[in-house]
Design a protein around this motif. Structure first.
Motif, mmCIF file in Angstrom:
data_model
loop_
_atom_site.group_PDB
_atom_site.id
_atom_site.type_symbol
_atom_site.label_atom_id
_atom_site.label_comp_id
_atom_site.label_asym_id
_atom_site.label_seq_id
_atom_site.Cartn_x
_atom_site.Cartn_y
_atom_site.Cartn_z
ATOM 1 N N ILE A 121 0.855 -1.191 0.000
ATOM 2 C CA ILE A 121 0.000 0.000 0.000
ATOM 3 C C ILE A 121 0.887 1.236 0.000
ATOM 4 C CG2 ILE A 121 -1.912 1.196 1.135
ATOM 5 C CD1 ILE A 121 -2.575 -1.646 0.269
ATOM 6 N N ARG A 122 0.583 2.194 -0.888
ATOM 7 C CA ARG A 122 1.321 3.461 -0.911
ATOM 8 C C ARG A 122 0.357 4.580 -0.539
ATOM 9 N NH1 ARG A 122 2.923 0.957 -5.793
ATOM 10 N NH2 ARG A 122 5.106 0.280 -5.814
ATOM 11 N N ARG A 123 0.742 5.355 0.480
ATOM 12 C CA ARG A 123 -0.079 6.481 0.939
ATOM 13 C C ARG A 123 0.700 7.762 0.664
ATOM 14 N NH1 ARG A 123 -4.355 6.201 4.705
ATOM 15 N NH2 ARG A 123 -3.666 4.102 5.328
ATOM 16 N N GLU A 124 0.356 8.429 -0.425
ATOM 17 C CA GLU A 124 1.101 9.615 -0.865
ATOM 18 C C GLU A 124 0.532 10.877 -0.222
ATOM 19 O OE1 GLU A 124 1.330 11.714 -5.086
ATOM 20 O OE2 GLU A 124 2.537 9.875 -5.062
ATOM 21 N N PHE A 125 1.434 11.813 0.109
ATOM 22 C CA PHE A 125 0.980 13.072 0.694
ATOM 23 C C PHE A 125 1.935 14.190 0.293
ATOM 24 C CE2 PHE A 125 3.859 11.136 3.694
ATOM 25 C CZ PHE A 125 4.598 12.171 4.225
ATOM 26 N N SER A 126 1.421 15.403 0.334
ATOM 27 C CA SER A 126 2.243 16.587 0.089
ATOM 28 C C SER A 126 2.519 17.263 1.426
ATOM 29 C CB SER A 126 1.517 17.566 -0.849
ATOM 30 O OG SER A 126 0.256 17.936 -0.327
ATOM 31 N N LEU A 127 3.688 17.866 1.525
ATOM 32 C CA LEU A 127 4.137 18.430 2.798
ATOM 33 C C LEU A 127 4.802 19.778 2.547
ATOM 34 C CD1 LEU A 127 4.881 18.160 5.843
ATOM 35 C CD2 LEU A 127 6.921 16.919 5.126
ATOM 36 N N LYS A 128 4.472 20.727 3.409
ATOM 37 C CA LYS A 128 5.108 22.047 3.347
ATOM 38 C C LYS A 128 5.259 22.561 4.775
ATOM 39 C CE LYS A 128 3.866 24.916 0.163
ATOM 40 N NZ LYS A 128 3.091 25.913 -0.646
ATOM 41 N N PHE A 129 6.441 23.106 5.096
ATOM 42 C CA PHE A 129 6.659 23.641 6.444
ATOM 43 C C PHE A 129 7.688 24.761 6.393
ATOM 44 C CE2 PHE A 129 9.628 20.124 5.957
ATOM 45 C CZ PHE A 129 10.825 20.634 6.431
ATOM 46 N N THR A 130 7.640 25.619 7.410
ATOM 47 C CA THR A 130 8.551 26.763 7.518
ATOM 48 C C THR A 130 9.287 26.680 8.846
ATOM 49 O OG1 THR A 130 7.032 28.143 6.226
ATOM 50 C CG2 THR A 130 8.736 29.271 7.494
ATOM 51 N N VAL A 131 10.598 26.915 8.806
ATOM 52 C CA VAL A 131 11.428 26.907 10.017
ATOM 53 C C VAL A 131 12.367 28.113 9.989
ATOM 54 C CG1 VAL A 131 11.340 24.431 10.430
ATOM 55 C CG2 VAL A 131 13.040 25.350 8.870
ATOM 56 N N ASP A 132 12.962 28.383 11.124
ATOM 57 C CA ASP A 132 13.806 29.567 11.246
ATOM 58 C C ASP A 132 15.162 29.410 10.570
ATOM 59 O OD1 ASP A 132 11.905 30.988 12.671
ATOM 60 O OD2 ASP A 132 12.601 30.192 14.604
ATOM 61 N N HIS A 133 15.665 28.187 10.495
ATOM 62 C CA HIS A 133 16.989 27.979 9.933
ATOM 63 C C HIS A 133 16.994 26.756 9.011
ATOM 64 C CE1 HIS A 133 18.517 30.946 12.782
ATOM 65 N NE2 HIS A 133 17.879 30.287 13.745
ATOM 66 N N TYR A 134 17.902 26.759 8.078
ATOM 67 C CA TYR A 134 18.037 25.650 7.142
ATOM 68 C C TYR A 134 18.369 24.338 7.866
ATOM 69 C CZ TYR A 134 19.889 22.726 3.408
ATOM 70 O OH TYR A 134 20.112 21.689 2.539
ATOM 71 N N SER A 135 19.172 24.432 8.925
ATOM 72 C CA SER A 135 19.553 23.228 9.666
ATOM 73 C C SER A 135 18.327 22.546 10.287
ATOM 74 C CB SER A 135 20.570 23.569 10.754
ATOM 75 O OG SER A 135 20.047 24.511 11.662
ATOM 76 N N GLU A 136 17.334 23.353 10.684
ATOM 77 C CA GLU A 136 16.114 22.779 11.253
ATOM 78 C C GLU A 136 15.322 22.027 10.183
ATOM 79 O OE1 GLU A 136 13.919 25.845 13.180
ATOM 80 O OE2 GLU A 136 15.570 26.444 14.486
ATOM 81 N N ALA A 137 15.271 22.577 8.982
ATOM 82 C CA ALA A 137 14.590 21.891 7.871
ATOM 83 C C ALA A 137 15.313 20.593 7.540
ATOM 84 C CB ALA A 137 14.550 22.803 6.646
ATOM 85 N N GLU A 138 16.630 20.650 7.546
ATOM 86 C CA GLU A 138 17.417 19.450 7.257
ATOM 87 C C GLU A 138 17.171 18.381 8.319
ATOM 88 O OE1 GLU A 138 21.969 18.666 5.738
ATOM 89 O OE2 GLU A 138 21.623 20.104 7.358
ATOM 90 N N ASN A 139 17.037 18.796 9.564
ATOM 91 C CA ASN A 139 16.798 17.851 10.647
ATOM 92 C C ASN A 139 15.437 17.178 10.499
ATOM 93 O OD1 ASN A 139 17.401 16.652 13.310
ATOM 94 N ND2 ASN A 139 15.724 17.953 14.011
ATOM 95 N N ILE A 140 14.416 17.962 10.176
ATOM 96 C CA ILE A 140 13.068 17.398 9.987
ATOM 97 C C ILE A 140 13.059 16.400 8.839
ATOM 98 C CG2 ILE A 140 10.722 17.968 9.231
ATOM 99 C CD1 ILE A 140 10.921 20.525 10.865
#
Length: 218
Positions: A121-140
């Motif tokens: 089973i494949r459950r596809e989703f779209s995701l968008k988020f905003t963070v204060d620093h690039y390192s935080e986005a990389e961590n997520i």
């Protein structure tokens, strides 16, 4: 003359004995021999069925042992092991996403489609988020990609929120398309589960097969 008081002849006595033996043999066959034979035959069939089941289980155990050994070797080499939960793990996946994205300033998750191919089973989703620093986005993104739940990320875009800002000193927005993978092993079908695309493809192949008359006999 009363027939019951008449003395039986030797021939009649012999015939009577034969008749009694026939009746006893018939009773023995109907009530002893045939039931015992039927039970023996059923026991043999059950034993054969159990042997087949045992051989099947032995093969499954051997396969599981090989898979377990492969997983252990894979983990020993420093790789991260993910699993495919049984269908439907939608709530578990949502809890995981909300927990992972709680550190972001704001986020959006939108499940777009569920597809099925065989037991996968494949459950596809779209995701968008905003963070204060690039390192935080990389961590997520690392948490998503290396989670226990099998998740594949694609179409990833990371950019500064403001044009004048850079990755090093400003907020960033990340967006992607991702897919959670589940399995029908141990899962329970419901109204949300789509048709098996593998079966549909097989039916299409069978339905569109063409042959010339007489070709099957050549």
């Amino acid at each position: 003359m009363n027939i019951l008081s008449r003395k039986l002849s030797s021939r009649e006595k012999t015939l009577l004995v034969i008749l009694v033996l026939i009746i006893l043999a018939a009773l023995y066959y109907l009530f002893i021999f045939q039931p015992v034979t039927d039970r023996i035959n059923r026991s043999k069939e059950n034993a054969a069925s159990l042997e087949i089941q045992l051989a099947t289980l032995d093969a499954k155990v051997a396969q599981i042992q090989r898979m377990q050994k492969s997983v252990e070797e894979y983990a020993q080499n420093g790789h991260i092991i993910s699993i495919m939960p049984s269908y439907s793990a939608g709530k578990q996946e949502l809890v995981f996403l909300n927990s992972t994205l709680a550190a972001s300033e704001d986020y959006y998750v939108g499940f777009t489609s569920i597809t099925r191919e065989g037991n996968q089973i494949r459950r596809e989703f779209s995701l968008k988020f905003t963070v204060d620093h690039y390192s935080e986005a990389e961590n997520i993104l690392n948490i998503l990609e290396h989670s226990d739940l099998r998740c594949l990320i694609s179409d990833l875009t990371v950019k500064p929120v403001e044009q004048k800002e850079t990755f090093e000193n400003g907020k960033v927005e990340a967006s992607c398309v991702a897919t959670f993978y589940e399995t029908m092993f141990g899962g329970v079908a419901d109204a949300e589960l789509p048709e098996d695309s593998a079966k549909e493809q097989q039916q299409e192949v069978v339905g569109t097969y063409e042959y010339e008359p007489g070709s099957l006999g050549n």
